[in-house]
Scaffold this active site. Structure first.
Site, mmCIF file in Angstrom:
data_model
loop_
_atom_site.group_PDB
_atom_site.id
_atom_site.type_symbol
_atom_site.label_atom_id
_atom_site.label_comp_id
_atom_site.label_asym_id
_atom_site.label_seq_id
_atom_site.Cartn_x
_atom_site.Cartn_y
_atom_site.Cartn_z
ATOM 1 N N LYS A 162 -35.430 -44.251 -32.703
ATOM 2 C CA LYS A 162 -36.422 -44.146 -33.763
ATOM 3 C C LYS A 162 -36.279 -45.356 -34.674
ATOM 4 C CE LYS A 162 -38.613 -40.273 -33.203
ATOM 5 N NZ LYS A 162 -40.058 -40.347 -32.858
ATOM 6 N N ASP A 191 -39.544 -46.180 -30.898
ATOM 7 C CA ASP A 191 -40.676 -45.401 -31.428
ATOM 8 C C ASP A 191 -40.687 -45.551 -32.949
ATOM 9 O OD1 ASP A 191 -42.647 -43.654 -32.141
ATOM 10 O OD2 ASP A 191 -41.683 -41.855 -31.321
ATOM 11 N N GLU A 217 -43.392 -47.566 -29.005
ATOM 12 C CA GLU A 217 -44.309 -46.434 -29.240
ATOM 13 C C GLU A 217 -44.814 -46.446 -30.682
ATOM 14 O OE1 GLU A 217 -42.975 -42.824 -27.321
ATOM 15 O OE2 GLU A 217 -43.443 -41.666 -29.102
ATOM 16 N N ASP A 242 -48.797 -42.255 -29.048
ATOM 17 C CA ASP A 242 -48.228 -40.904 -29.078
ATOM 18 C C ASP A 242 -49.085 -40.031 -29.990
ATOM 19 O OD1 ASP A 242 -46.787 -38.580 -29.400
ATOM 20 O OD2 ASP A 242 -45.075 -39.493 -30.405
ATOM 21 N N LYS A 266 -47.479 -34.968 -24.471
ATOM 22 C CA LYS A 266 -46.663 -33.894 -25.037
ATOM 23 C C LYS A 266 -47.370 -32.568 -24.803
ATOM 24 C CE LYS A 266 -44.358 -36.548 -28.656
ATOM 25 N NZ LYS A 266 -44.235 -36.782 -30.112
ATOM 26 N N GLN A 294 -41.967 -33.204 -29.032
ATOM 27 C CA GLN A 294 -42.439 -32.994 -30.398
ATOM 28 C C GLN A 294 -41.354 -32.276 -31.215
ATOM 29 O OE1 GLN A 294 -46.723 -32.402 -30.604
ATOM 30 N NE2 GLN A 294 -46.356 -31.067 -32.334
#
Ligand code: MUC
Ligand code: MG
Length: 367
Positions: A162, A191, A217, A242, A266, A294
């Site tokens: 992240k 991401d 992402e 996403d 997702k 998620q």
């Protein structure tokens, strides 16, 4: 056979280790369990994780839309008539996670009626998926320690980091530390959850060039259409949509606009039916997909692996299937296992997400 009852049960289970990322933070799984029951007593189960910072849904809004709109409009329909069910659901805009949960629960019923695993009904490609682990915001050495522990303990060797922090140097340093500590063979991708501008993302790509990162992402808000298109054109690695692409229509819009050139699927927000439409669209266009997370519980993760293992294209990359490891408990009666870096779908009729009723009674918030 008719749908006789639709329940939306709010519950809360704390995380042992909260996950922090650019758009938010999760300290407890304050989710809604969806239970659809037929007049013959067959029950389908799904989990819905509200993400207000991503889709605008809250725990209360999911309960309200199911109780007040979806429930009354679906009662009496045959669970086999999925197109009719979706026509009713789609009369309400957004509420993707509530719709996705109902769709998964309906598929669970159909699998049980047919006596077949839903993964086989969807495609039956293989028995499970490789697992990618998500690393939330933390100091670089802690991120590396966590990745090494995941590798040792579970055999996981794909990591999504992240990012999206400011100054960007924090994330650039983390990329270097992870690559140095994990070696060249480990897959690492990023991401940003829209945390940067497109130009900041471009600078991160420049300063991490040579590290072999595989994907970027949601680098910035998809609404930054012009600069994001430029980023996608110039990026040496695929840019994944996403949260900008919960439906097949969103996927078409973003791909046609040049806002991304790979797609995260997702099941939590797309269910199995819309996820299948998204996958077919991507396969037809030659666009890479990744099975995303998620911040799902074990019930949600089982849905992801049920879908992901059903198709060849979704198994090319590791799926994000390990966030549940950070929860203090779960409602799934028979826990999911990660072994040799993989999770298997269940070879039972339906999805196989039987609930521990005692735990549900303990964690539910509506009684
Ligand atoms: C991700 O891939 O973005 C964070 C928020 C959410 O809805 O999903 C996560 C992970
Ligand atoms: Mg994401």
């Amino acid at each position: 056979m008719k749908i006789a009852k639709l329940e939306a049960i709010p519950y809360s289970i704390p995380y042992r280790k909260p996950l922090k990322f650019a758009s938010g933070e999760v300290e407890a799984a304050e989710h809604v369990l969806i239970r659809v029951t037929t007049d013959d007593g067959v029950t389908g189960i799904a989990d819905t994780p509200p993400r207000p910072y991503t889709y605008g849904e809250t725990q209360a809004s999911i309960v309200a839309v199911v109780d007040q709109i979806f429930g009354p409009s679906l009662l009496g329909l045959d669970p086999l008539d999925r197109e009719k069910i979706h026509a009713k659901l789609n009369r309400t805009v957004h509420n993707n996670t509530a719709k996705g949960g109902i769709d998964i629960a309906v598929w669970d019923i159909i699998g049980q009626l047919a006596g077949l695993p839903v993964s086989s009904m969807l495609g039956g490609f293989t028995d499970g998926m490789r697992v990618s682990h998500m690393l939330g915001f933390a100091e670089s050495q802690k991120l590396l320690d966590e990745a090494l522990r995941m590798r040792d303990q579970y055999g996981i060797d794909t990591f999504k980091l992240k990012v999206g922090r400011r100054p960007i140097g924090l994330d650039i340093e983390a990329c270097h530390v992870l690559r140095d500590g994990l070696g060249q063979e480990t897959e690492i991708y990023l991401d940003a959850n829209r945390g940067w501008t497109a130009n900041e993302a471009m600078e991160v790509l420049r300063q991490t060039d040579g590290l072999g990162l595989s994907l970027l992402e949601e680098p910035c808000d998809a609404k930054e259409a012009m600069s994001r298109k430029r980023l996608v054109e110039k990026s040496p690695i695929p840019v994944v949509g996403d949260e900008s692409v919960p439906t097949a229509g969103d996927v078409s819009r973003e791909l046609l606009a040049g806002g991304c050139n790979a797609i995260s699927i997702k099941t939590a927000r797309s269910g199995f039916t819309e996820a299948q439409r998204i996958l077919s669209l991507c396969e037809g266009l030659g666009v890479d997909v990744v099975i995303g997370n998620q911040i799902d519980t074990q019930i949600g993760t089982l849905a992801s692996v049920t879908f992901g293992s059903a198709f060849e294209a979704t198994t090319r990359r590791a799926g994000e299937l390990s966030n549940f490891l950070d929860m203090s408990d779960d409602l799934l009666a028979d826990p999911l296992l990660i072994q040799d870096g993989r999770i298997n779908a269940r070879e039972v009729p339906g999805v196989g997400a039987a609930i521990d009723e005692e735990k549900l009674a303990r964690y539910r918030q509506d009684q």
